[in-house]
Design a protein around this motif. Sequence first.
Motif, PDB file in Angstrom:
ATOM      1  N   SER A 104      -9.828  -1.355  13.282  1.00 30.24           N
ATOM      2  CA  SER A 104      -9.206  -1.168  11.973  1.00 30.24           C
ATOM      3  C   SER A 104      -7.719  -1.472  12.059  1.00 30.24           C
ATOM      4  O   SER A 104      -7.126  -1.435  13.140  1.00 30.24           O
ATOM      5  N   SER A 116      -4.005  -0.360  10.370  1.00 30.53           N
ATOM      6  CA  SER A 116      -3.248   0.590   9.560  1.00 30.53           C
ATOM      7  C   SER A 116      -1.973  -0.090   9.072  1.00 30.53           C
ATOM      8  O   SER A 116      -1.141  -0.504   9.880  1.00 30.53           O
ATOM      9  N   TYR A 117      -1.852  -0.227   7.765  1.00 29.17           N
ATOM     10  CA  TYR A 117      -0.656  -0.806   7.159  1.00 29.17           C
ATOM     11  C   TYR A 117       0.320   0.335   6.892  1.00 29.17           C
ATOM     12  O   TYR A 117       0.116   1.142   5.987  1.00 29.17           O
ATOM     13  N   ASP A 125       3.608  -0.030   6.185  1.00 29.48           N
ATOM     14  CA  ASP A 125       4.529  -0.372   5.100  1.00 29.48           C
ATOM     15  C   ASP A 125       4.238  -1.790   4.632  1.00 29.48           C
ATOM     16  O   ASP A 125       4.038  -2.692   5.446  1.00 29.48           O
ATOM     17  N   PRO A 142       1.185  -0.435  -2.659  1.00 29.69           N
ATOM     18  CA  PRO A 142       1.044   0.882  -2.019  1.00 29.69           C
ATOM     19  C   PRO A 142       1.981   1.013  -0.827  1.00 29.69           C
ATOM     20  O   PRO A 142       2.325   0.023  -0.173  1.00 29.69           O
ATOM     21  N   SER A 162       1.307   2.686   2.022  1.00 27.39           N
ATOM     22  CA  SER A 162       0.532   2.523   3.257  1.00 27.39           C
ATOM     23  C   SER A 162      -0.951   2.649   2.930  1.00 27.39           C
ATOM     24  O   SER A 162      -1.331   3.288   1.943  1.00 27.39           O
ATOM     25  N   PHE A 163      -1.783   2.041   3.758  1.00 27.13           N
ATOM     26  CA  PHE A 163      -3.230   2.170   3.612  1.00 27.13           C
ATOM     27  C   PHE A 163      -3.896   1.726   4.909  1.00 27.13           C
ATOM     28  O   PHE A 163      -3.265   1.111   5.765  1.00 27.13           O
ATOM     29  N   ARG A 164      -5.163   2.066   5.035  1.00 29.45           N
ATOM     30  CA  ARG A 164      -5.941   1.733   6.226  1.00 29.45           C
ATOM     31  C   ARG A 164      -7.066   0.775   5.837  1.00 29.45           C
ATOM     32  O   ARG A 164      -7.733   0.978   4.822  1.00 29.45           O
ATOM     33  N   GLN A 165      -7.269  -0.248   6.654  1.00 30.47           N
ATOM     34  CA  GLN A 165      -8.267  -1.266   6.373  1.00 30.47           C
ATOM     35  C   GLN A 165      -9.290  -1.298   7.497  1.00 30.47           C
ATOM     36  O   GLN A 165      -8.946  -1.444   8.669  1.00 30.47           O
ATOM     37  N   ASN A 184     -13.101  -6.445   6.538  1.00 25.79           N
ATOM     38  CA  ASN A 184     -12.786  -5.953   5.203  1.00 25.79           C
ATOM     39  C   ASN A 184     -11.643  -6.762   4.610  1.00 25.79           C
ATOM     40  O   ASN A 184     -10.752  -7.209   5.323  1.00 25.79           O
ATOM     41  N   THR A 190      -8.714  -6.639   1.497  1.00 23.46           N
ATOM     42  CA  THR A 190      -7.995  -5.813   0.531  1.00 23.46           C
ATOM     43  C   THR A 190      -7.096  -6.718  -0.308  1.00 23.46           C
ATOM     44  O   THR A 190      -6.347  -7.528   0.225  1.00 23.46           O
ATOM     45  N   LEU A 206      -4.084  -6.793  -3.117  1.00 27.90           N
ATOM     46  CA  LEU A 206      -3.004  -6.025  -3.735  1.00 27.90           C
ATOM     47  C   LEU A 206      -2.357  -6.842  -4.848  1.00 27.90           C
ATOM     48  O   LEU A 206      -2.182  -8.054  -4.709  1.00 27.90           O
TER      49      LEU A 206
END
Length: 243
Positions: A125, A127-128, A130, A150, A152-155, A159, A161, A163
């Motif tokens: 995975s 992890s974003y 910033d 956003p 931060s978020f986790r991908q 997958n 995503t 934005l």
Amino acid sequence: MSEHGQGVEEGRRKAARKCWKATKTAVIKDTWVPLLTLPWKCAFNCLCCSCRQAGIEASRWVWQCVQCWTPLSLTVLLLWLLYRPDRFHPTVDSASLASLDLNGNSLRYNLAVNLSFRNSNRLLSISYLDVGASASYNGTSLGLAGNSLPGSFRQGPKNTTVLHAVFQGMVMVADVQVQEGLGKELERERGSGAVRMRVRVDLTIMYKVIVKEIFFYSYECYLPFTPLPNAVFLSDSAPCFRV
């Protein structure tokens, strides 16, 4: 050497030989994972006990340790090179340019961009920590995406995503030469049939390969549009290039 000293030396050699065989078996059969369960003292003896030998014995044990640890080191390096996100590049799936007007010393703009982030790894995975984006035209900074992205978020693995980044507002252009340059470039691009915007994406990513590491990446995306007022994005998908 006394009999006691010979016994101690022989015991040390047997321990090192046993350690080396166990470590080599772990590397060959199950790569580096089972090696982590071996006692650190055993691994230290396997590396360093040969330094206390002399002559031919020392050379033989050094070579055995090299044979033992070289496959392990290559395996760790290969995994790190395969799983680190160097080949990760965001893309612009779609974009819209509602306005880009120069009136005197003020430049009004309204740009919306859909940024696509793809994690193609099947196991790990991302992890974003910033995500930031800024837009510019002909070298003049227009502004940041602000709250449209956003923090931060986790991908997860395999997958994608998407934005939605929005750039809207007005910038003051105080320099007369810059004003004239912007006006001429805007007229030239309108005449040529393509107005080109630029979006910069700045990412702070945490990616775990054996240990957690933080990467800082910046990308630039070049977006062509038909002239206003009916601007149309001239690409189905625009890749962003690392800078």
